[in-house]
Design a protein around this motif. Structure first.
Motif, mmCIF file in Angstrom:
data_model
loop_
_atom_site.group_PDB
_atom_site.id
_atom_site.type_symbol
_atom_site.label_atom_id
_atom_site.label_comp_id
_atom_site.label_asym_id
_atom_site.label_seq_id
_atom_site.Cartn_x
_atom_site.Cartn_y
_atom_site.Cartn_z
ATOM 1 N N ARG A 1 0.750 -1.203 -0.043
ATOM 2 C CA ARG A 1 0.097 -0.113 0.139
ATOM 3 C C ARG A 1 0.855 1.277 -0.113
ATOM 4 O O ARG A 1 1.993 1.212 0.774
ATOM 5 C CB ARG A 1 -0.929 0.156 1.226
ATOM 6 N N VAL A 2 0.630 2.092 -0.992
ATOM 7 C CA VAL A 2 1.377 3.573 -1.191
ATOM 8 C C VAL A 2 0.397 4.679 -0.734
ATOM 9 O O VAL A 2 -0.744 4.645 -1.378
ATOM 10 C CB VAL A 2 2.148 3.486 -2.258
ATOM 11 N N ALA A 3 0.884 5.515 -0.182
ATOM 12 C CA ALA A 3 0.043 6.751 0.282
ATOM 13 C C ALA A 3 0.842 7.969 -0.561
ATOM 14 O O ALA A 3 1.819 8.144 -0.507
ATOM 15 C CB ALA A 3 0.056 6.971 1.507
ATOM 16 N N LEU A 4 -0.202 8.422 -1.386
ATOM 17 C CA LEU A 4 0.017 9.814 -2.053
ATOM 18 C C LEU A 4 -0.774 10.984 -1.471
ATOM 19 O O LEU A 4 -1.795 10.728 -1.103
ATOM 20 C CB LEU A 4 -0.108 9.612 -3.427
ATOM 21 N N GLU A 5 -0.100 12.028 -1.596
ATOM 22 C CA GLU A 5 -0.709 13.057 -0.863
ATOM 23 C C GLU A 5 -0.480 14.332 -1.686
ATOM 24 O O GLU A 5 0.656 14.598 -2.195
ATOM 25 C CB GLU A 5 -0.771 13.533 0.421
ATOM 26 N N VAL A 6 -1.592 15.132 -2.298
ATOM 27 C CA VAL A 6 -1.211 16.508 -2.816
ATOM 28 C C VAL A 6 -2.251 17.635 -2.083
ATOM 29 O O VAL A 6 -3.215 17.354 -1.703
ATOM 30 C CB VAL A 6 -1.928 16.384 -4.274
ATOM 31 N N LEU B 1 4.889 11.323 -1.034
ATOM 32 C CA LEU B 1 4.880 10.013 -1.269
ATOM 33 C C LEU B 1 5.155 9.402 -0.007
ATOM 34 O O LEU B 1 6.391 9.317 0.775
ATOM 35 C CB LEU B 1 5.892 9.397 -2.273
ATOM 36 N N ASN B 2 4.162 8.504 0.562
ATOM 37 C CA ASN B 2 4.379 7.866 2.061
ATOM 38 C C ASN B 2 4.848 8.920 3.058
ATOM 39 O O ASN B 2 5.701 8.525 3.816
ATOM 40 C CB ASN B 2 5.360 6.753 1.826
ATOM 41 N N GLY B 3 4.420 10.049 2.994
ATOM 42 C CA GLY B 3 4.808 11.136 3.913
ATOM 43 C C GLY B 3 5.979 11.943 3.686
ATOM 44 O O GLY B 3 6.523 12.840 3.957
ATOM 45 N N GLY B 4 6.837 11.233 2.662
ATOM 46 C CA GLY B 4 8.107 12.111 2.228
ATOM 47 C C GLY B 4 8.287 12.658 0.858
ATOM 48 O O GLY B 4 7.375 12.509 0.274
ATOM 49 N N ALA C 1 9.488 12.992 -2.913
ATOM 50 C CA ALA C 1 9.642 12.101 -3.919
ATOM 51 C C ALA C 1 9.860 12.832 -5.326
ATOM 52 O O ALA C 1 9.207 13.824 -5.382
ATOM 53 C CB ALA C 1 8.710 10.906 -4.016
ATOM 54 N N SER C 2 10.538 12.287 -6.177
ATOM 55 C CA SER C 2 10.689 13.058 -7.357
ATOM 56 C C SER C 2 9.460 12.795 -8.182
ATOM 57 O O SER C 2 8.582 11.922 -7.706
ATOM 58 C CB SER C 2 11.839 12.396 -8.313
ATOM 59 N N LEU C 3 9.274 13.497 -9.266
ATOM 60 C CA LEU C 3 7.712 13.397 -9.758
ATOM 61 C C LEU C 3 8.024 12.071 -10.444
ATOM 62 O O LEU C 3 6.682 11.364 -10.601
ATOM 63 C CB LEU C 3 7.855 14.654 -11.045
ATOM 64 N N THR C 4 8.948 11.473 -11.006
ATOM 65 C CA THR C 4 8.965 10.259 -11.634
ATOM 66 C C THR C 4 8.466 9.294 -10.599
ATOM 67 O O THR C 4 7.653 8.212 -11.001
ATOM 68 C CB THR C 4 10.333 10.021 -12.267
ATOM 69 N N GLU C 5 9.068 9.069 -9.441
ATOM 70 C CA GLU C 5 8.822 8.247 -8.453
ATOM 71 C C GLU C 5 7.034 8.121 -8.313
ATOM 72 O O GLU C 5 6.603 7.407 -7.958
ATOM 73 C CB GLU C 5 9.537 8.359 -7.154
ATOM 74 N N TYR C 6 6.728 9.345 -8.255
ATOM 75 C CA TYR C 6 5.500 9.827 -7.696
ATOM 76 C C TYR C 6 4.518 9.156 -8.846
ATOM 77 O O TYR C 6 3.432 8.368 -8.174
ATOM 78 C CB TYR C 6 5.184 11.171 -7.501
ATOM 79 N N LEU C 7 4.656 9.676 -9.978
ATOM 80 C CA LEU C 7 3.765 9.023 -11.126
ATOM 81 C C LEU C 7 3.887 7.554 -11.469
ATOM 82 O O LEU C 7 3.107 6.991 -11.966
ATOM 83 C CB LEU C 7 4.210 9.621 -12.247
ATOM 84 N N ASP C 8 4.870 6.849 -10.857
ATOM 85 C CA ASP C 8 5.142 5.436 -10.880
ATOM 86 C C ASP C 8 4.016 4.683 -10.263
ATOM 87 O O ASP C 8 3.887 3.613 -10.501
ATOM 88 C CB ASP C 8 6.661 5.038 -10.727
#
Lengths: 196, 365
Positions: free
Chosen positions: B78-83, B95-98, B100-107
């Motif tokens: 489970r992965v948490a994203l927040e905007v 990403l998971n509270g920390g 992250a690069s856009l690439t990792e986020y969009l992945d």
């Protein structure tokens, strides 16, 4: 209008430095307030000295106390190679590798039409005047769009003059992960691969 | 797959904490109830962008200073994203509270969406279709963001150069040729994959619609064949570019032609045909990403608008293979004979489970 509050003035001056925002400037200013007077004098002196004593080397544009700089004046350096960098502070990282014994040329910029920097605004003429006896020019401009365009510009300019032109290799950073390497970097690492 | 979505201060949505399961979900509600905002929140948290506006600050509830959208997605883990956005701190994403690069986020979670604004893609100027291509290549492989960025930066510099004086144009064209070739290869491959999926979907569907084909028209025409071809193409327009002071060849002039029965769709299709074609294209995009191991969440806003009941039923069948889909509608009656896995009602920004059985029929997942 200049502020009458000396602390606000110091914060104002510090926050004009690159990479320093108002928060950091405030922290630095309060640090200056806390330290002994002797430390502040040393800092002031260092700042003034930098402006008074340092010049650009008349051959390579590096920052130096003596002109020509220690690298240009060193008879032990390989005069058949010139490494081209964008800024004076790009020289020490290359020096630290211990892999390069040639000389340098600092362009003092990179092509960027958006910032009004064209071929006439970078130190190219000086480089062309130094090509006597040079066999190879190593282009070490930054691997961004501006640095790449500058490298391509130089290569078009230098090749017809019979000089070998090389560019720093692009690739996966040491300790990097293939999975997270973007296509451009990986593609270049592949096309620039070396036989083992 | 979306496992949980919560938002605060977002458009007209009340504070929401939603835990949908897999399958095809229908969200019904009157106009202005918040259905599109719910899909928008989901799209935003997965992609960092809204499908309604390029300015995310427009998403904040009137009279509030900040919004936050939190999504939890189920994949291997489970992965948490927040905007979020706030008037004082601007945009942020975690990403998971920390960080992250856009690439990792969009992945983390691909999403494909259809909303009324996408009619532009089918009927509007070519720019909308180029954006569709670029969304596609980035969804397929988020690492392509680097290719796109490199091309756009180079083009911006060249554009400026042509306005000023054009000196050093050769170097910029050399660089543009490399960057453009990388981008056109990705676009061309993506359009090939779309074509294959469109053919497959059409052959399996009962939908009575003339065949839809997609045709990639790169600029210059042989651009994707190699850097040299691109360089030659740029050289050809060189004089004209200097005269007109603007770049005249390259991926920013690419065109994606969408055809209906051999004719250009934007000229011949009725509103209903456009909608059907748009949804088929959406299904094809979904299938391309799923086949590449990037199974997307599918969003269809105002799903039944412009469609007669038979077409809607046949299109709904096309999406049976989606592992998670959210469709909105303001007309619950037209859905009565269609199978959904869960149904939700939306009223004044509040989401409630509908009276209909929540687990009516399991979709393929």
């Amino acid at each position: 209008m200049a502020s009458r509050d000396p602390l606000a003035r110091l914060v104002g001056e510090l926050s004009r430095l690159p990479g320093i925002g108002p928060k950091t400037a405030t922290r630095l200013a309060h640090h200056v307030l806390r330290v002994p007077r002797s430390e502040v004098d040393a800092l002031t002196e260092a700042l003034v000295e930098v402006k008074e004593l340092l010049v650009h080397c008349s051959r390579c544009n590096a920052i130096t106390v003596d002109d020509p700089c220690s690298i240009c004046a060193d008879p032990e350096r390989d005069t058949s190679r010139i490494c081209v960098v964008e800024q004076p502070f790009n020289i020490p990282p290359v020096e630290r590798t211990g892999e390069y014994r040639g000389r340098y040329h600092v362009l003092l910029g990179a092509l960027s039409p958006q910032r009004g920097i064209g071929p006439d605004q970078i130190a190219v003429t000086g480089l062309l005047e130094r090509l006597d006896g040079v066999e190879e020019v190593v282009i070490a401009t930054n691997p961004n769009v501006e640095g790449e365009a500058t490298a391509l510009y130089l290569s078009r300019l230098l090749k017809p003059r019979g000089v070998r032109v090389s560019r720093l290799a692009f690739g996966i950073p040491v300790g990097g992960d293939l999975e997270y390497t973007d296509e451009v970097t990986l593609g270049r690492a592949l096309s620039g691969r070396r036989e083992m | 797959m979306l496992a949980r979505l919560s938002c605060e201060g977002f458009r007209n949505l009340a504070s929401t904490d939603w835990r949908p399961g897999p399958g095809r979900h229908l969200i019904v509600g009157a106009n202005g109830a918040g259905k599109t905002s719910l899909l928008e929140a989901l799209y935003l948290v997965a992609t960092t962008r809204s499908f309604r506006t390029p300015r995310v600050e427009e998403c904040v509830t009137r009279d509030l200073d900040a919004f936050r959208v939190h999504g939890e997605f189920e994949a291997a883990a489970r992965v948490a994203l927040e905007v979020g956005w706030s008037r004082f701190e601007g945009r942020r994403r975690t990403l998971n509270g920390g960080e992250a690069s856009l690439t990792e986020y969009l992945d983390v979670q691909p999403v494909v969406a259809w909303s009324s604004a996408d009619v532009e893609v089918l009927a509007g100027a070519p720019g909308a279709r180029r954006r569709l291509l670029d969304q596609g290549i980035v969804t397929l492989r988020p690492g392509s963001v680097a290719t796109l960025t490199r091309y756009r930066r180079t083009l911006r510099q060249k554009r400026e150069l042509l306005v000023v004086d054009g000196s050093g144009l050769d170097a910029w064209n050399d660089l543009l040729a490399e960057a453009a070739h990388d981008l056109q290869r990705l676009r061309s491959r993506y359009v090939d994959l779309l074509g294959v999926e469109l053919d497959r979907i059409a052959s399996e569907s009962r939908l009575d619609l003339q065949p839809i084909t997609v045709l990639y028209r790169p600029s210059p025409a042989d651009g994707p064949s190699g850097v040299e071809a691109l360089r030659a193409g740029l050289e050809e327009v060189r004089a004209a570019e200097r005269r007109r002071r603007m770049p005249l060849a390259g991926p920013h002039r690419d065109e994606l032609e969408i055809r209906l029965g051999g004719e250009e769709l934007r000229r011949v299709a009725s509103a209903g045909e456009r909608k059907a074609a748009g949804l088929l294209l959406l299904a094809a995009r979904r299938a391309v990403f799923a086949a590449a191991g990037r199974d997307p969440v599918v969003l269809v806003d105002d799903a039944d608008a412009e469609l007669d009941p038979r077409r809607l039923a046949h299109l709904w069948e096309v999406f049976a293979e989606a592992s998670q889909l959210f469709a909105t509608s303001s007309r619950p009656a037209v859905w009565e004979s269609l199978s959904t896995d869960a149904s939700w009602s939306m009223e004044a920004g509040r989401l409630g489970s509908d009276d209909r059985p929540v687990e009516k029929e399991k979709g393929t997942s």
